[in-house]
Design an enzyme around this catalytic site. Structure first.
Site, PDB file in Angstrom:
ATOM      1  N   TRP A   1      20.093 -11.831  50.901  1.00 15.92           N
ATOM      2  CA  TRP A   1      18.856 -11.401  50.257  1.00 15.92           C
ATOM      3  C   TRP A   1      17.971 -10.604  51.221  1.00 15.92           C
ATOM      4  O   TRP A   1      17.802 -10.975  52.377  1.00 15.92           O
ATOM      5  CB  TRP A   1      18.067 -12.618  49.753  1.00 15.92           C
ATOM      6  CG  TRP A   1      18.750 -13.354  48.643  1.00 15.92           C
ATOM      7  CD1 TRP A   1      19.956 -13.047  48.080  1.00 15.92           C
ATOM      8  CD2 TRP A   1      18.265 -14.511  47.961  1.00 15.92           C
ATOM      9  NE1 TRP A   1      20.256 -13.938  47.089  1.00 15.92           N
ATOM     10  CE2 TRP A   1      19.245 -14.854  46.996  1.00 15.92           C
ATOM     11  CE3 TRP A   1      17.117 -15.287  48.060  1.00 15.92           C
ATOM     12  CZ2 TRP A   1      19.093 -15.942  46.136  1.00 15.92           C
ATOM     13  CZ3 TRP A   1      16.963 -16.370  47.216  1.00 15.92           C
ATOM     14  CH2 TRP A   1      17.945 -16.693  46.257  1.00 15.92           C
TER      15      TRP A   1
ATOM     16  N   LYS B   1      19.572  -8.166  46.387  1.00 15.54           N
ATOM     17  CA  LYS B   1      20.762  -8.952  46.731  1.00 15.54           C
ATOM     18  C   LYS B   1      21.856  -8.004  47.191  1.00 15.54           C
ATOM     19  O   LYS B   1      22.459  -7.295  46.406  1.00 15.54           O
ATOM     20  CB  LYS B   1      21.195  -9.772  45.532  1.00 15.54           C
ATOM     21  CG  LYS B   1      20.079 -10.726  45.137  1.00 15.54           C
ATOM     22  CD  LYS B   1      20.463 -11.763  44.124  1.00 15.54           C
ATOM     23  CE  LYS B   1      19.292 -12.729  44.005  1.00 15.54           C
ATOM     24  NZ  LYS B   1      19.359 -13.589  42.851  1.00 15.54           N
TER      25      LYS B   1
ATOM     26  N   GLU C   1       1.359 -22.864  36.231  1.00 16.15           N
ATOM     27  CA  GLU C   1       2.231 -24.016  35.965  1.00 16.15           C
ATOM     28  C   GLU C   1       2.054 -25.140  36.983  1.00 16.15           C
ATOM     29  O   GLU C   1       2.570 -26.235  36.791  1.00 16.15           O
ATOM     30  CB  GLU C   1       3.698 -23.562  36.007  1.00 16.15           C
ATOM     31  CG  GLU C   1       4.126 -22.691  34.844  1.00 16.15           C
ATOM     32  CD  GLU C   1       3.905 -21.205  35.118  1.00 16.15           C
ATOM     33  OE1 GLU C   1       3.027 -20.868  35.945  1.00 16.15           O
ATOM     34  OE2 GLU C   1       4.607 -20.392  34.505  1.00 16.15           O
TER      35      GLU C   1
ATOM     36  N   THR D   1      -0.046 -18.292  30.764  1.00 15.08           N
ATOM     37  CA  THR D   1       0.285 -17.412  31.886  1.00 15.08           C
ATOM     38  C   THR D   1       0.085 -15.975  31.432  1.00 15.08           C
ATOM     39  O   THR D   1       0.084 -15.697  30.237  1.00 15.08           O
ATOM     40  CB  THR D   1       1.754 -17.592  32.329  1.00 15.08           C
ATOM     41  OG1 THR D   1       2.580 -17.273  31.212  1.00 15.08           O
ATOM     42  CG2 THR D   1       2.034 -19.014  32.760  1.00 15.08           C
TER      43      THR D   1
HETATM   44  P1  ADP Z   1      -1.990 -15.145  37.999  1.00 14.74           P
HETATM   45  O1  ADP Z   1      -2.760 -15.157  36.735  1.00 14.74           O
HETATM   46  O2  ADP Z   1      -2.782 -15.277  39.261  1.00 14.74           O
HETATM   47  O3  ADP Z   1      -0.976 -14.037  38.088  1.00 14.74           O
HETATM   48  P2  ADP Z   1       0.189 -16.800  37.694  1.00 14.74           P
HETATM   49  O4  ADP Z   1       0.365 -18.247  37.512  1.00 14.74           O
HETATM   50  O5  ADP Z   1       0.673 -15.913  36.609  1.00 14.74           O
HETATM   51  O6  ADP Z   1      -1.277 -16.553  37.952  1.00 14.74           O
HETATM   52  O7  ADP Z   1       0.801 -16.241  39.034  1.00 14.74           O
HETATM   53  C1  ADP Z   1       1.412 -17.062  39.955  1.00 14.74           C
HETATM   54  C2  ADP Z   1       2.161 -16.197  40.906  1.00 14.74           C
HETATM   55  O8  ADP Z   1       1.269 -15.487  41.751  1.00 14.74           O
HETATM   56  C3  ADP Z   1       3.023 -16.990  41.841  1.00 14.74           C
HETATM   57  O9  ADP Z   1       4.237 -17.354  41.241  1.00 14.74           O
HETATM   58  C4  ADP Z   1       3.186 -16.017  42.993  1.00 14.74           C
HETATM   59  O10 ADP Z   1       4.198 -15.054  42.720  1.00 14.74           O
HETATM   60  C5  ADP Z   1       1.860 -15.315  43.032  1.00 14.74           C
HETATM   61  N1  ADP Z   1       1.011 -15.921  44.074  1.00 14.74           N
HETATM   62  C6  ADP Z   1       0.078 -16.882  43.931  1.00 14.74           C
HETATM   63  N2  ADP Z   1      -0.518 -17.166  45.107  1.00 14.74           N
HETATM   64  C7  ADP Z   1       0.069 -16.375  46.033  1.00 14.74           C
HETATM   65  C8  ADP Z   1      -0.103 -16.191  47.443  1.00 14.74           C
HETATM   66  N3  ADP Z   1      -1.006 -16.872  48.146  1.00 14.74           N
HETATM   67  N4  ADP Z   1       0.694 -15.278  48.065  1.00 14.74           N
HETATM   68  C9  ADP Z   1       1.603 -14.569  47.377  1.00 14.74           C
HETATM   69  N5  ADP Z   1       1.801 -14.691  46.051  1.00 14.74           N
HETATM   70  C10 ADP Z   1       1.053 -15.574  45.375  1.00 14.74           C
END
Ligand code: ADP
Length: 538
Positions: A441, A436, A329, A184
């Site tokens: 929220w 919060k 993940e 990640t």
């Molecule tokens: P990246 O390398 O794209 O950041 P990650 O696995 O680190 O990949 O990021 C995943 C996160 O990206 C998700 O937990 C979410 O917060 C955000 N995300 C992914 N797709 C979307 C979407 N369609 N709309 C809003 N947020 C998204």
């Protein structure tokens, strides 16, 4: 038990064998890193993958060993993907866009033994190599004629596989063996490694092909702009060969004009990438007046697909956007947004209201929203909660860090979302960013989206600031458009009627700049730090 079905492990080698046997002549087209368009097919990719496996085996690479790639989407990367995974080693795809120190950290954490890289990254690898004690050999994805003198003893890939024939049998092993490793981005703390298994990849690829996912068949041409190092290539590097789709790979060029040329010249029907890529493409089309005939479906995820983008694709080009949510993940497909019979009649703004959501889960993914104590929250499309996910292609934990799921197998995504009665999920925030207030929220994203609609605002961020009575209250931070001076009163008035009264930010600060991460997301943690001692009382 006697009389049950056969034990046929779901291995990566079976996917490429299937592609070669049933769709052997189907093209894999690449805009090569060296320049020209390169054409090969599944039969040849399989043959070279067998050579990769044979060479790795001769090198002493064994089941579970990590082999790294730092490379663009090309046919050679696909050969490696199957050669490494087919042998039972772990294909560790490294993101070249990370800082060099992060790349070194990840390579050392994974203890990857070999490093395959593109010509583009050779200078970077030369700089990094002294800090990579586990790397025994560097192989550059090119031929001898293109490989320059280098200080790391790198050899050209074509000579490296050219030294062996394809007379090699894929080993058979447990389908729960690790096949891929992807870290990640690590915006907070060290990056964490997600290990995909052969089984999870195969099941995920099956769900990626479904009609409400990529809707992929052997009659399609798919262009994964999404890199193979980004969250398991969103499943396309497995799904393509699984159905025998023709593949078009963009190599190093992902600007609007280059992607447009590939889409047009290669008659692409399916494609996938993050919103930034589509922003560049739409700008290119705007400028040139070009059309996109034949492209049917664009899958957009990674961050929220703007409403205007979904609309532009439909109204101007007749192309269906499938908004998708996922994370490294989750392999990564978690939810995808297509229409159900219940809302197929919608038009105009109501249609956009649905298409803008991140969508519903395919078979094999379960989602739930809960409060901080883990109690399920209602699926009314309004109440939001922490988004949890589980399924056979969802990470149980992280490489070398152990399990990260609760007793019932739920993985907490760190996202905050609503789920409506039809099962459509919509992301409202990250759990670290949600405000919060008095036990309720407030979505920072929703407030930001409204604020950027104000004519004087260029960019907006909303953060929670400590409050003696309510715990936290929203603070609106904005950057003014050039030559404009937004006032507190006009900004706050702008929210009226758009959100509940208690959602209204308590104050407004105009700043010259909002901090960003390397991938262009707002650095909320830095902002919170900056305004830690902010007092609403002045
Ligand atoms: P990246 O390398 O794209 O950041 P990650 O696995 O680190 O990949 O990021 C995943 C996160 O990206 C998700 O937990 C979410 O917060 C955000 N995300 C992914 N797709 C979307 C979407 N369609 N709309 C809003 N947020 C998204």
């Amino acid at each position: 038990m006697l009389g049950l079905m056969q034990d046929w492990p779901l291995l990566a080698s079976r996917i490429i064998d299937h592609a070669a046997a049933n769709h052997g002549a189907r093209e894999i087209v690449t805009r090569s890193v060296e320049g020209p368009i390169h054409r090969t097919n599944y039969a040849s990719v399989r043959e070279n993958a067998l050579k990769v496996a044979k060479r790795l085996d001769a090198h002493g690479v064994r089941l579970g060993d990590r082999v790294a790639t730092l490379a663009w989407n090309t046919w050679r990367h696909l050969e490696l993907w199957y050669g490494i995974q087919g042998l039972g080693a772990i294909c560790h795809t490294v993101n070249p866009r990370l800082f060099p120190e992060q790349i070194a950290w990840i390579m050392n954490h994974a203890e990857s033994r070999l490093l395959f890289t593109d010509l583009t990254f050779l200078p970077l690898v030369e700089k990094l190599k002294p800090h990579l004690p586990h790397v025994e050999q560097v192989i550059v994805l090119t031929d001898a004629a293109h490989l320059p003198e280098n200080g790391v003893g790198a050899v050209p890939y074509e000579s490296w596989i050219g030294a062996v024939d394809a007379d090699f049998r894929w080993p058979t092993f447990d389908e729960n063996t690790a096949a891929g490793l992807c870290y990640t981005s690590g915006t907070t703390g060290d990056p964490k490694g997600v290990l995909y298994s052969h089984r999870s990849n195969a099941l995920h690829a099956l769900l990626a092909c479904l009609p409400d996912s990529f809707a992929l068949s052997c009659r399609d041409t798919a262009l994964p702009v999404v890199p193979m190092f980004h969250a398991n290539c969103w499943g396309l590097a497995h799904a393509g060969p699984m159905v025998g789709a023709r593949l078009v790979l963009p190599g190093a060029k992902m600007d609007g004009a280059s992607i447009f040329e590939l889409l047009r010249d290669e008659k692409v029907t399916r494609t996938a990438a993050v919103p930034t890529v589509w922003l560049m493409l739409l700008q290119h089309l705007d400028k040139t007046g070009d059309r996109l005939d034949g492209l049917e479906r664009v899958v957009i995820g990674g961050s929220a697909a703007p409403r205007a983008m979904i609309q532009a694709f439909r109204d101007r080009y007749g192309i269906e956007v499938v908004h998708a949510w996922g994370m490294t993940e989750t392999s990564p497909l978690g939810t995808l947004c297509t229409l159900k019979p219940e809302n197929a009649h919608l038009t105009g703004e109501a249609w956009l209201d649905v298409r803008e959501k991140q969508g519903f889960t395919p078979f094999g993914v379960e989602i739930e929203i809960t409060d901080d104590e883990g109690r399920a929250r209602p699926h009314d499309g309004e109440t939001f909660g922490r988004l949890k996910v589980r399924g056979p292609a969802i990470a149980r934990g992280y490489f070398r860090l152990g399990d990260a799921v609760d007793g019932e197998g739920w993985f907490d995504t760190g996202d905050v979302a609503t789920i409506d009665p039809l099962g459509y999920m919509q992301i409202t925030d990250r759990s670290k960013d949600v405000i919060k207030s008095g036990g309720e929220w407030i979505s920072s994203i929703e407030l930001e989206n409204i604020a950027v609609g104000h004519p004087d605002v260029a960019e907006a961020a909303v953060i929670g600031v400590r409050h003696p009575k309510w715990d936290e209250r929203p603070l609106l931070v904005v950057v003014a458009k050039e030559g404009r001076t937004p006032t507190r009163d006009s900004l706050l008035a702008f929210f009226e009627g758009k959100v509940a009264k208690w959602w209204l930010p308590d104050d407004v600060v105009v700043v010259s700049e909002i901090p960003h991460t390397a991938t262009g997301k707002i650095r909320k943690a830095t902002l919170r730090e900056q305004f830690r001692d902010y007092s609403f009382l002045g």
